[in-house]
Design a protein around this motif. Structure first.
Motif, PDB file in Angstrom:
ATOM      1  N   ALA A  66       0.840  -1.205   0.000  1.00 36.90           N
ATOM      2  CA  ALA A  66       0.000   0.000   0.000  1.00 36.90           C
ATOM      3  C   ALA A  66       0.870   1.249   0.000  1.00 36.90           C
ATOM      4  N   PHE A  94      -7.448  -3.580   0.724  1.00 40.69           N
ATOM      5  CA  PHE A  94      -8.099  -2.280   0.545  1.00 40.69           C
ATOM      6  C   PHE A  94      -8.392  -1.606   1.880  1.00 40.69           C
ATOM      7  N   ASP A  95      -8.681  -2.386   2.920  1.00 38.58           N
ATOM      8  CA  ASP A  95      -8.858  -1.820   4.258  1.00 38.58           C
ATOM      9  C   ASP A  95      -7.560  -1.193   4.758  1.00 38.58           C
ATOM     10  N   GLN A  97      -4.966  -0.232   2.944  1.00 35.48           N
ATOM     11  CA  GLN A  97      -4.612   0.907   2.083  1.00 35.48           C
ATOM     12  C   GLN A  97      -5.418   2.139   2.464  1.00 35.48           C
ATOM     13  N   GLU A  98      -6.710   1.972   2.644  1.00 36.37           N
ATOM     14  CA  GLU A  98      -7.571   3.089   3.021  1.00 36.37           C
ATOM     15  C   GLU A  98      -7.170   3.653   4.384  1.00 36.37           C
TER      16      GLU A  98
END
Length: 115
Positions: A66, A94-95, A97-98
């Motif tokens: 990420a 994605f969690d 990275q966010e």
């Protein structure tokens, strides 16, 4: 990672913990400290409470990827330590990275200025 190095020594981590500012959310805690250099140093910390070595290494890989994908949007001259929280065990890429990008915005270490 083109513009960044990895933190490897305990004293580098300790310096960032003691002198830096922390920002947290559900999955990670991020410590940020200006190192006065031209490159960033990123460190990843994940305790045994999170899981076995497979789970901990997966978390480290997700954080590293990420960061690598968005390395060009971070300001330079920073020491960044990313610490896993218990919920990170089941987090997707994605969690993570966010979480990393939202905390970078709160810390105002993104070139646009963040939030």
């Amino acid at each position: 990672m083109l513009f960044s190095d990895s933190m490897k020594k305990t004293e580098e981590f300790r310096n960032c913990y003691e002198n830096g500012k922390s920002y947290a959310n559900k999955f990670v805690v991020v410590y940020v400290w200006e190192n006065g250099g031209s490159n960033n140093k990123i460190g990843i910390s994940c305790s045994k409470k999170i899981g076995n070595s497979i789970v901990r290494h997966r978390f480290a890989r997700l954080v590293r990827e990420a960061y690598r994908l968005h390395e060009n949007v971070f300001n330079s001259g920073l020491d960044i330590v990313v610490v896993a929280r218990a919920c990170a065990r089941d987090a997707s890429f994605f969690d993570i990275q966010e979480s990393l990008l939202s905390l970078a915005g709160k810390a105002r270490i993104i070139k646009n200025g963040g939030e």
